[in-house]
Scaffold this motif. Structure first.
Motif, short mmCIF file in Angstrom:
data_model
loop_
_atom_site.label_atom_id
_atom_site.label_comp_id
_atom_site.label_asym_id
_atom_site.label_seq_id
_atom_site.Cartn_x
_atom_site.Cartn_y
_atom_site.Cartn_z
N LYS A 1 20.05 -12.17 -3.01
CA LYS A 1 21.12 -11.52 -2.27
C LYS A 1 21.49 -12.45 -1.12
CE LYS A 1 19.93 -6.86 -3.54
NZ LYS A 1 19.50 -5.53 -3.11
N ILE A 2 22.79 -12.54 -0.82
CA ILE A 2 23.24 -13.47 0.21
C ILE A 2 24.36 -12.83 1.04
CG2 ILE A 2 24.85 -14.63 -1.36
CD1 ILE A 2 24.06 -17.28 0.15
N SER A 3 24.31 -13.07 2.35
CA SER A 3 25.31 -12.58 3.29
C SER A 3 25.76 -13.73 4.18
CB SER A 3 24.74 -11.47 4.17
OG SER A 3 24.30 -10.40 3.38
N PHE A 4 27.01 -13.65 4.67
CA PHE A 4 27.58 -14.68 5.53
C PHE A 4 28.09 -14.04 6.81
CE2 PHE A 4 28.16 -15.65 1.07
CZ PHE A 4 27.60 -16.92 0.96
N ASP A 5 27.79 -14.63 7.94
CA ASP A 5 28.23 -14.02 9.21
C ASP A 5 29.72 -14.17 9.45
OD1 ASP A 5 28.45 -16.70 10.03
OD2 ASP A 5 27.44 -16.36 11.93
N ASP A 6 30.40 -14.98 8.65
CA ASP A 6 31.85 -15.18 8.82
C ASP A 6 32.64 -14.48 7.70
OD1 ASP A 6 31.12 -16.88 6.75
OD2 ASP A 6 32.31 -18.57 7.46
N ASP A 7 32.10 -13.36 7.19
CA ASP A 7 32.76 -12.65 6.09
C ASP A 7 33.88 -11.71 6.55
OD1 ASP A 7 31.38 -10.53 7.22
OD2 ASP A 7 30.08 -10.18 5.50
N GLY A 8 34.06 -11.57 7.86
CA GLY A 8 35.06 -10.64 8.38
C GLY A 8 34.53 -9.23 8.55
N TYR A 9 33.29 -9.02 8.16
CA TYR A 9 32.64 -7.71 8.29
C TYR A 9 31.34 -7.84 9.08
CZ TYR A 9 35.72 -6.12 4.49
OH TYR A 9 36.80 -5.80 3.72
N ASP A 10 31.24 -8.84 9.94
CA ASP A 10 30.04 -9.09 10.77
C ASP A 10 28.78 -9.29 9.95
OD1 ASP A 10 31.50 -8.94 13.16
OD2 ASP A 10 31.35 -6.75 13.16
N GLY A 11 28.91 -9.91 8.79
CA GLY A 11 27.74 -10.23 7.98
C GLY A 11 27.16 -9.08 7.19
N VAL B 1 20.45 -17.76 9.22
CA VAL B 1 20.04 -19.10 9.64
C VAL B 1 21.24 -20.03 9.62
CG1 VAL B 1 17.65 -18.84 8.84
CG2 VAL B 1 19.38 -19.76 7.28
N ASP B 2 21.10 -21.18 10.26
CA ASP B 2 22.19 -22.15 10.31
C ASP B 2 22.56 -22.64 8.92
OD1 ASP B 2 22.45 -22.07 13.07
OD2 ASP B 2 21.00 -23.67 13.39
N ASN B 3 23.85 -22.81 8.74
CA ASN B 3 24.41 -23.34 7.52
C ASN B 3 24.64 -24.84 7.74
OD1 ASN B 3 25.97 -24.00 5.30
ND2 ASN B 3 27.43 -22.34 5.57
N TYR B 4 24.00 -25.67 6.95
CA TYR B 4 24.12 -27.12 7.10
C TYR B 4 25.48 -27.65 6.67
CZ TYR B 4 19.08 -27.44 7.92
OH TYR B 4 17.82 -27.32 8.43
N SER B 5 26.27 -26.86 5.92
CA SER B 5 27.55 -27.31 5.39
C SER B 5 28.75 -26.88 6.22
CB SER B 5 27.76 -26.78 3.97
OG SER B 5 26.87 -27.36 3.09
N TYR B 6 28.59 -25.83 7.02
CA TYR B 6 29.75 -25.24 7.67
C TYR B 6 29.27 -24.53 8.92
CZ TYR B 6 34.26 -22.80 7.86
OH TYR B 6 35.48 -22.34 8.24
N GLU B 7 30.15 -24.31 9.87
CA GLU B 7 29.76 -23.64 11.12
C GLU B 7 29.69 -22.14 10.91
OE1 GLU B 7 32.04 -24.83 14.50
OE2 GLU B 7 31.96 -26.93 13.92
N SER B 8 28.62 -21.70 10.31
CA SER B 8 28.39 -20.28 10.08
C SER B 8 26.89 -20.07 9.92
CB SER B 8 29.13 -19.80 8.83
OG SER B 8 28.61 -20.42 7.68
N GLU C 1 30.77 -22.41 0.52
CA GLU C 1 30.38 -23.60 1.26
C GLU C 1 29.15 -23.34 2.13
OE1 GLU C 1 32.32 -27.25 3.81
OE2 GLU C 1 33.64 -25.72 2.96
N PHE C 2 28.01 -23.22 1.45
CA PHE C 2 26.76 -23.00 2.17
C PHE C 2 25.66 -23.95 1.68
CE2 PHE C 2 26.36 -20.09 -1.45
CZ PHE C 2 25.04 -20.28 -1.85
N LYS C 3 24.80 -24.28 2.60
CA LYS C 3 23.59 -25.06 2.33
C LYS C 3 22.58 -24.60 3.38
CE LYS C 3 21.63 -29.70 2.48
NZ LYS C 3 21.93 -31.13 2.70
N VAL C 4 21.55 -23.90 2.94
CA VAL C 4 20.57 -23.35 3.87
C VAL C 4 19.15 -23.71 3.44
CG1 VAL C 4 22.02 -21.44 4.61
CG2 VAL C 4 20.50 -21.12 2.69
N LYS C 5 18.30 -23.80 4.44
CA LYS C 5 16.88 -24.02 4.18
C LYS C 5 16.22 -22.64 4.13
CE LYS C 5 14.81 -27.27 6.49
NZ LYS C 5 14.05 -28.01 7.53
N ALA C 6 15.62 -22.34 2.99
CA ALA C 6 14.98 -21.04 2.79
C ALA C 6 13.47 -21.22 2.76
CB ALA C 6 15.45 -20.42 1.48
#
Length: 164
Positions: free
Chosen positions: A135-145, A100-107, A80-85
C-alpha cells in the motif's frame, strides 16, 4: 630480436593469467526481493478511483547492501517516487512506517504492508512468477496523504509476451 620475442611472451603470459578469476560476485543482501516488476495501482472513494497501470517499478539494494533496507522506485512511471524502505529479508516484507523523503521529487511517500511472495503470481502467458504487493500514499495527493493505493504485481520475466 630475441629481446622482443621474450617481451611478447611475457606480455601474453600476463594477459592470459589475468583472465583467470576465482572471484564469485555473489548477490545482494535483498536479492530475492529485488527486481523489475509490473504493478497495477488501485484505489476507491476519491478522484483517483479505479485501476492504474500496469506500470514498471523497481526494487533494489541500497549502497549499504544490508538486508534491512531497500529502494522502491517507479522510475517516474506512476507518481515519480523513489523511497528507501525498511526490509525484513527473512519474511520478505518492507515498509516505511511513516511518510519519508522521496528521492525523485519534492514530496513524501508512505509504504505499508509490503510483501514479496515467491511464486505467488501468474504472468499473462500463464507462467508462475514472484508477486509484489504493498500500500502506498503520497503527501502531495491533494487529500493530505489520505489516499491509499493498493499496488499488486508480478516480477518481470523478460519475455515480450509478459510485458506491457
Amino acid at each position: 630480436m630475441k629481446k622482443y620475442i621474450a617481451l611478447l611472451f611475457t606480455a601474453l603470459a600476463f594477459t592470459f593469467a589475468g583472465c583467470e578469476s576465482d572471484t564469485d560476485p555473489g548477490g545482494t543482501a535483498v536479492e530475492k526481493m529485488a527486481g523489475d516488476w509490473w504493478v497495477t495501482f488501485s484505489t476507491t472513494g476519491n478522484r483517483f478511483e479505479g485501476e492504474h497501470g500496469p506500470y514498471q517499478i523497481y526494487t533494489y539494494n541500497t549502497a549499504a547492501d544490508v538486508a534491512t533496507e531497500m529502494f522502491v522506485d517507479d522510475g517516474g512511471h506512476f507518481w515519480e517516487f523513489k523511497v528507501k524502505a525498511s526490509a525484513n529479508y527473512t519474511n520478505r516484507t518492507f515498509e516505511t512506517f511513516d511518510f519519508v523523503d522521496n528521492y525523485s521529487y519534492e514530496s513524501k511517500v508512505k509504504i505499508t504492508e509490503g510483501k514479496v511472495t515467491e511464486g505467488g503470481a501468474t504472468t499473462p502467458s500463464g507462467m508462475p512468477a514472484d508477486k509484489i504487493e504493498f500500500k502506498i500514499s503520497f503527501d502531495d495527493d491533494g487529500y493530505d496523504g489520505t489516499v491509499v493505493f493498493q499496488a499488486v504485481g508480478f516480477r518481470r520475466s523478460g519475455f515480450p509476451e509478459n510485458d506491457f
